[in-house]
Design an enzyme around this catalytic site. Structure first.
Site, PDB file in Angstrom:
ATOM      1  N   GLN A 229     -12.362 -49.042 -20.840  1.00  0.00           N
ATOM      2  CA  GLN A 229     -12.200 -49.444 -22.243  1.00  0.00           C
ATOM      3  C   GLN A 229     -13.372 -48.934 -23.072  1.00  0.00           C
ATOM      4  O   GLN A 229     -13.201 -48.399 -24.164  1.00  0.00           O
ATOM      5  CB  GLN A 229     -12.145 -50.964 -22.350  1.00  0.00           C
ATOM      6  CG  GLN A 229     -10.865 -51.614 -21.905  1.00  0.00           C
ATOM      7  CD  GLN A 229     -10.900 -53.114 -22.186  1.00  0.00           C
ATOM      8  OE1 GLN A 229     -11.867 -53.808 -21.900  1.00  0.00           O
ATOM      9  NE2 GLN A 229      -9.833 -53.617 -22.762  1.00  0.00           N
ATOM     10  N   TRP A 230     -14.568 -49.126 -22.548  1.00  0.00           N
ATOM     11  CA  TRP A 230     -15.813 -48.803 -23.254  1.00  0.00           C
ATOM     12  C   TRP A 230     -15.879 -47.312 -23.592  1.00  0.00           C
ATOM     13  O   TRP A 230     -16.330 -46.931 -24.677  1.00  0.00           O
ATOM     14  CB  TRP A 230     -16.974 -49.202 -22.344  1.00  0.00           C
ATOM     15  CG  TRP A 230     -18.331 -49.266 -22.946  1.00  0.00           C
ATOM     16  CD1 TRP A 230     -18.922 -48.361 -23.783  1.00  0.00           C
ATOM     17  CD2 TRP A 230     -19.314 -50.295 -22.728  1.00  0.00           C
ATOM     18  NE1 TRP A 230     -20.201 -48.751 -24.090  1.00  0.00           N
ATOM     19  CE2 TRP A 230     -20.462 -49.947 -23.458  1.00  0.00           C
ATOM     20  CE3 TRP A 230     -19.317 -51.468 -21.976  1.00  0.00           C
ATOM     21  CZ2 TRP A 230     -21.621 -50.714 -23.455  1.00  0.00           C
ATOM     22  CZ3 TRP A 230     -20.474 -52.237 -21.974  1.00  0.00           C
ATOM     23  CH2 TRP A 230     -21.603 -51.869 -22.710  1.00  0.00           C
ATOM     24  N   ILE A 231     -15.420 -46.471 -22.672  1.00  0.00           N
ATOM     25  CA  ILE A 231     -15.582 -45.022 -22.853  1.00  0.00           C
ATOM     26  C   ILE A 231     -14.731 -44.501 -24.003  1.00  0.00           C
ATOM     27  O   ILE A 231     -14.924 -43.371 -24.467  1.00  0.00           O
ATOM     28  CB  ILE A 231     -15.222 -44.281 -21.544  1.00  0.00           C
ATOM     29  CG1 ILE A 231     -15.906 -42.901 -21.477  1.00  0.00           C
ATOM     30  CG2 ILE A 231     -13.718 -44.150 -21.370  1.00  0.00           C
ATOM     31  CD1 ILE A 231     -17.403 -42.968 -21.368  1.00  0.00           C
TER      32      ILE A 231
ATOM     33  N   SER B 264     -22.220 -41.633  -9.772  1.00  0.00           N
ATOM     34  CA  SER B 264     -21.219 -40.755  -9.172  1.00  0.00           C
ATOM     35  C   SER B 264     -20.829 -41.241  -7.785  1.00  0.00           C
ATOM     36  O   SER B 264     -21.645 -41.249  -6.858  1.00  0.00           O
ATOM     37  CB  SER B 264     -21.756 -39.325  -9.070  1.00  0.00           C
ATOM     38  OG  SER B 264     -20.843 -38.506  -8.364  1.00  0.00           O
TER      39      SER B 264
ATOM     40  N   ARG C   4     -13.058 -42.710  -2.500  1.00  0.00           N
ATOM     41  CA  ARG C   4     -13.229 -43.607  -3.640  1.00  0.00           C
ATOM     42  C   ARG C   4     -11.915 -43.956  -4.326  1.00  0.00           C
ATOM     43  O   ARG C   4     -11.808 -44.979  -5.011  1.00  0.00           O
ATOM     44  CB  ARG C   4     -14.174 -42.976  -4.667  1.00  0.00           C
ATOM     45  CG  ARG C   4     -13.627 -41.690  -5.276  1.00  0.00           C
ATOM     46  CD  ARG C   4     -14.559 -41.086  -6.298  1.00  0.00           C
ATOM     47  NE  ARG C   4     -14.068 -39.790  -6.750  1.00  0.00           N
ATOM     48  CZ  ARG C   4     -14.535 -39.146  -7.812  1.00  0.00           C
ATOM     49  NH1 ARG C   4     -15.496 -39.691  -8.540  1.00  0.00           N
ATOM     50  NH2 ARG C   4     -14.068 -37.971  -8.151  1.00  0.00           N
TER      51      ARG C   4
ATOM     52  N   LEU D  58     -27.344 -46.152 -34.149  1.00  0.00           N
ATOM     53  CA  LEU D  58     -27.098 -47.507 -34.632  1.00  0.00           C
ATOM     54  C   LEU D  58     -25.768 -47.633 -35.364  1.00  0.00           C
ATOM     55  O   LEU D  58     -25.078 -48.655 -35.239  1.00  0.00           O
ATOM     56  CB  LEU D  58     -28.260 -47.947 -35.537  1.00  0.00           C
ATOM     57  CG  LEU D  58     -28.170 -49.352 -36.129  1.00  0.00           C
ATOM     58  CD1 LEU D  58     -28.030 -50.415 -35.042  1.00  0.00           C
ATOM     59  CD2 LEU D  58     -29.391 -49.629 -37.001  1.00  0.00           C
ATOM     60  N   HIS D  59     -25.388 -46.630 -36.133  1.00  0.00           N
ATOM     61  CA  HIS D  59     -24.111 -46.692 -36.854  1.00  0.00           C
ATOM     62  C   HIS D  59     -22.959 -46.887 -35.879  1.00  0.00           C
ATOM     63  O   HIS D  59     -22.111 -47.779 -36.056  1.00  0.00           O
ATOM     64  CB  HIS D  59     -23.906 -45.413 -37.668  1.00  0.00           C
ATOM     65  CG  HIS D  59     -22.498 -45.213 -38.128  1.00  0.00           C
ATOM     66  ND1 HIS D  59     -21.826 -46.120 -38.918  1.00  0.00           N
ATOM     67  CD2 HIS D  59     -21.621 -44.194 -37.887  1.00  0.00           C
ATOM     68  CE1 HIS D  59     -20.608 -45.682 -39.162  1.00  0.00           C
ATOM     69  NE2 HIS D  59     -20.455 -44.528 -38.544  1.00  0.00           N
TER      70      HIS D  59
ATOM     71  N   HIS E 285     -20.440 -50.209 -34.852  1.00  0.00           N
ATOM     72  CA  HIS E 285     -18.977 -50.089 -34.802  1.00  0.00           C
ATOM     73  C   HIS E 285     -18.454 -50.636 -33.479  1.00  0.00           C
ATOM     74  O   HIS E 285     -17.454 -51.371 -33.444  1.00  0.00           O
ATOM     75  CB  HIS E 285     -18.569 -48.629 -34.975  1.00  0.00           C
ATOM     76  CG  HIS E 285     -17.089 -48.402 -34.950  1.00  0.00           C
ATOM     77  ND1 HIS E 285     -16.246 -48.871 -35.917  1.00  0.00           N
ATOM     78  CD2 HIS E 285     -16.300 -47.769 -34.037  1.00  0.00           C
ATOM     79  CE1 HIS E 285     -14.991 -48.525 -35.631  1.00  0.00           C
ATOM     80  NE2 HIS E 285     -15.010 -47.869 -34.491  1.00  0.00           N
TER      81      HIS E 285
ATOM     82  N   ARG F 127     -15.740 -54.845 -30.333  1.00  0.00           N
ATOM     83  CA  ARG F 127     -15.727 -55.424 -28.994  1.00  0.00           C
ATOM     84  C   ARG F 127     -16.293 -56.840 -28.922  1.00  0.00           C
ATOM     85  O   ARG F 127     -16.051 -57.543 -27.936  1.00  0.00           O
ATOM     86  CB  ARG F 127     -16.492 -54.512 -28.031  1.00  0.00           C
ATOM     87  CG  ARG F 127     -15.900 -53.121 -27.905  1.00  0.00           C
ATOM     88  CD  ARG F 127     -14.444 -53.157 -27.481  1.00  0.00           C
ATOM     89  NE  ARG F 127     -13.896 -51.815 -27.267  1.00  0.00           N
ATOM     90  CZ  ARG F 127     -12.679 -51.554 -26.820  1.00  0.00           C
ATOM     91  NH1 ARG F 127     -11.846 -52.557 -26.572  1.00  0.00           N
ATOM     92  NH2 ARG F 127     -12.259 -50.314 -26.654  1.00  0.00           N
TER      93      ARG F 127
END
Length: 310
Positions: free
Chosen positions: A109-111, A122, A204, A221-222, A226, A231
């Protein structure tokens, strides 16, 4: 919290270091620098480095060479103006680098926040630890009947116990097979000297997304604000929201004037469409307005009424 002995030693060593600098530093961030801030059952967020502060934003906006004679209230007023009017480039002058340990499904989700530099652990090169996320009982919830990506009430009783057992047993079972295919344990010891073992990049693929990964994540920071706005919102999935809450607190420490403006204009404020603004104006004139005549969809209308607390 999932820190290895090696990582604990590294954190302890880093926190004993001191360096004289002419760069801007923020004492409230220095207090937590390198320190793992726990999240979920095995995760954490660590501040590894940062650049700039509230003054750097003001300086970039004014293109000045120093603080000059401006007072802090002038800086706050300018930051408020910049954020209120979406002048984003001065906020891009500040950057933050984090070390994050998180479940793989949270990382995916974060990516989606692509305006960052990321370097992830890795599993082609190293063996993942036997660490996987299991929700706390209050977060083990059923599927929402009205929201395809939301939750309803928490499971209870025998159903909850059954789901917990499945989550733990499946993860343990998959990791046992992972080690068996590798023919190697996380500490590097061989399981059966007569077998070669499967390549790590193939073994894996049998692990579920509840297992933990780690990465270094750097952004300005911008884009950080966001990320936090989306989130840390109540509608975001709990497992990513708790990470965003920790990062929001880091922002509060790092750039307090910007944080205050962000909470006022982005979190506590509301953006109204042309039609919504027209409805509000009519209401202020004392008119009774119904959704059918507003030109707004039922969902837009509902969101506006929630914003207006009506």
């Amino acid at each position: 919290m999932g820190l290895t002995d090696e990582q604990r030693e590294e954190v302890a060593a880093l926190r004993t270091q001191r360096a004289e600098t002419r760069r801007a530093t923020v004492e409230a961030v220095e207090e937590i620098l390198y320190e793992p801030l726990p999240v979920l059952d095995h995760g954490f967020v660590r501040v590894i480095d940062y650049m700039g502060d509230d003054a750097a934003i003001v300086q970039a906006a004014r293109v000045s060479y120093g603080k000059g004679t401006k007072k802090s209230r002038d800086d706050a007023g300018l930051i408020n103006y910049l954020l209120r009017n979406s002048h984003t480039s001065p906020f891009e002058m500040c950057e933050l680098k984090l070390h994050v340990k998180l479940p793989i499904f949270v990382a995916r989700q974060w990516i989606r926040h692509r305006t960052a530099n990321v370097n992830e652990y890795s599993a082609r090169y190293s063996i993942l630890d036997r660490e996987f996320y299991v929700p706390a009982p209050e977060h083990l919830a059923s599927q929402s009947s009205s929201n395809r990506q939301g939750r309803d009430a928490a499971l209870t009783g025998t159903e909850a116990e059954h789901v917990f057992r499945l989550l733990r047993e499946d993860a343990q079972h998959c990791y046992d097979h992972y080690e068996e295919m590798l023919n190697e344990r996380a500490d590097g010891t061989r399981i059966d000297e007569s077998r070669r073992g499967l390549a790590r990049e193939l073994a894996r693929m049998n692990l579920p997304v509840s297992f933990y990964t780690q990465w270094y994540w750097k952004t300005d920071l911008h884009n950080l604000l966001h990320f936090v706005r989306l989130r840390a919102d109540a509608h975001a999935q709990y497992e990513i929201r708790v990470y965003a809450d920790v990062i929001r607190d880091i922002c509060r420490r790092w750039v307090p004037l910007t944080y205050e403006a962000f909470m006022s204009y982005r979190v506590g404020g509301a953006h109204l469409s042309e039609k919504a603004l027209a409805v509000v104006r009519r209401m202020l004139d004392g008119q009774k307005v119904e959704q059918a005549e507003s030109g707004m969809s039922a969902r837009e209308w509902r969101e506006l009424m929630e914003t207006l607390d009506r």
